[in-house]
Every structure is written in structure tokens, then in C-alpha cells.
Design a protein around this motif. Structure first.
Motif, PDB file in Angstrom:
ATOM      1  N   ILE A   1       0.845  -1.198   0.000  1.00 19.38           N
ATOM      2  CA  ILE A   1       0.000   0.000   0.000  1.00 19.38           C
ATOM      3  C   ILE A   1       0.878   1.244   0.000  1.00 19.38           C
ATOM      4  CG2 ILE A   1      -1.646   1.351   1.334  1.00 19.38           C
ATOM      5  CD1 ILE A   1      -2.860  -1.196   2.323  1.00 19.38           C
TER       6      ILE A   1
ATOM      7  N   TYR B   1      -3.973   4.949   0.994  1.00 14.50           N
ATOM      8  CA  TYR B   1      -5.274   4.327   1.262  1.00 14.50           C
ATOM      9  C   TYR B   1      -6.050   5.237   2.198  1.00 14.50           C
ATOM     10  CZ  TYR B   1      -8.680   0.805   2.766  1.00 14.50           C
ATOM     11  OH  TYR B   1      -9.833   0.127   3.036  1.00 14.50           O
TER      12      TYR B   1
ATOM     13  N   ILE C   1      -9.015  -4.606  -2.276  1.00 10.81           N
ATOM     14  CA  ILE C   1      -7.994  -5.167  -1.402  1.00 10.81           C
ATOM     15  C   ILE C   1      -8.655  -6.255  -0.576  1.00 10.81           C
ATOM     16  CG2 ILE C   1      -6.388  -4.698   0.466  1.00 10.81           C
ATOM     17  CD1 ILE C   1      -6.263  -1.803  -0.562  1.00 10.81           C
TER      18      ILE C   1
ATOM     19  N   ILE D   1      -1.478   1.080  -5.004  1.00 10.39           N
ATOM     20  CA  ILE D   1      -0.740  -0.113  -4.608  1.00 10.39           C
ATOM     21  C   ILE D   1       0.504  -0.225  -5.465  1.00 10.39           C
ATOM     22  CG2 ILE D   1      -0.857  -2.615  -4.312  1.00 10.39           C
ATOM     23  CD1 ILE D   1      -2.920  -1.156  -2.622  1.00 10.39           C
TER      24      ILE D   1
END
Length: 158
Positions: free
Chosen positions: A71, A74, A100, A85
Motif C-alpha cells: 500500500i 489508502y 484489497i 498499490i
């Protein structure tokens, strides 16, 4: 006259359970379905909040497509915002935040990386294993049968 009144009372239904039993059963089923739905919704919300707390930059994750990544960005408060990502160094993709699947523990990850032209396969356990290749069979001019003898039907061309 009294006899006539008792017969009509019995015929119209003097028993509460036979008259309203089906309605009580349907009401109980409706209450159970409502309660079950609320409980499932509450459990899903708790799981989503727990997952959101785990999703911080630097965590390795598994996407629903089967890709592993790290990540970069987010937003746990606004799930409509895309997540960024990093799949490989310098390769950052933008996915829907709900794509995810889960955070990956280091022991969960068993990814083999093979680089073309290398003689060694490197796995996540950092051990090198020599690659073994099978040599292709030697080409022959004459067709052969399964047991390796030349076919009698096929004659060499002149």
C-alpha cells in the motif's frame, strides 16, 4: 336455541392457536429475519473497520485479482477513493479500495520469482535452487514408431 349457538361457535373457531397460529409463525419468522440481517450487517461493519485499521502505507496486501502489492496510499474513511498499490519497484497502480482482499502476513506469502536467463530460481525463503531443464529429443531424419524403430510404411524420400 342454546344448542344452535354452541354449534356455530365451535364451527367458527373457538381455538386461538388454530385461528392465529399461522400469523404468529409468520410474525416470528419476520422478526428472526430482521434480527439476523441486522446482526450480519453489524458483523460486516466491524470486519470492515478492523480491515481499515490494518491498511496503512507499507503493508503488504493481497488484491482480489490474486496480485500481491504494498500500500502506498489508502483512505480508510472514504472507501469511494481509490487506493494506490505498488506491485513492483516503481510500478504503482490505482485500484478500488474494496479490491484489497486482506493484509498479508509474512508467513502467508510464498511467491517464486523467476528471471528469464537465470540458472537459479529464487524463492521467498532466500534459498537458491539450481534449475534443471530437460533436453529435447534429438531430431532424426526418418520417422520412428513409439518404440524408437523406424516405421516400415514410411520410406526415405529420394
Amino acid at each position: 336455541m342454546m344448542l344452535l349457538t354452541q354449534n356455530t361457535q365451535q364451527a367458527t373457531g373457538g381455538n386461538f392457536l388454530t385461528d392465529y397460529g399461522l400469523l404468529i409463525l409468520l410474525a416470528a419468522l419476520l422478526v428472526f429475519m430482521f434480527w439476523s440481517s441486522r446482526r450480519r450487517t453489524k458483523k460486516m461493519k466491524e470486519e470492515q473497520e478492523k480491515k481499515a485499521l490494518q491498511m496503512v502505507p507499507g503493508v503488504k496486501v493481497l488484491l482480489q485479482g490474486g496480485l500481491y502489492g504494498t500500500i502506498v496510499e489508502y483512505d480508510a474513511t472514504d472507501l469511494s477513493q481509490p487506493a494506490h498499490i505498488e506491485l513492483a519497484p516503481g510500478v504503482v497502480i490505482e485500484v478500488h479500495s474494496q479490491a484489497i482482499l486482506r493484509a498479508v502476513e509474512p508467513e502467508d506469502e510464498t511467491v517464486d520469482e523467476t528471471v528469464p536467463g537465470d540458472d537459479v530460481i529464487v524463492s521467498s525463503s532466500d534459498t537458491a535452487t539450481p534449475r534443471t531443464e530437460i533436453d529435447p529429443p534429438a531430431a532424426t531424419d526418418a520417422p520412428t514408431a513409439i518404440d524408437g524403430t523406424p516405421d516400415a510404411d514410411d520410406k526415405p524420400k529420394a
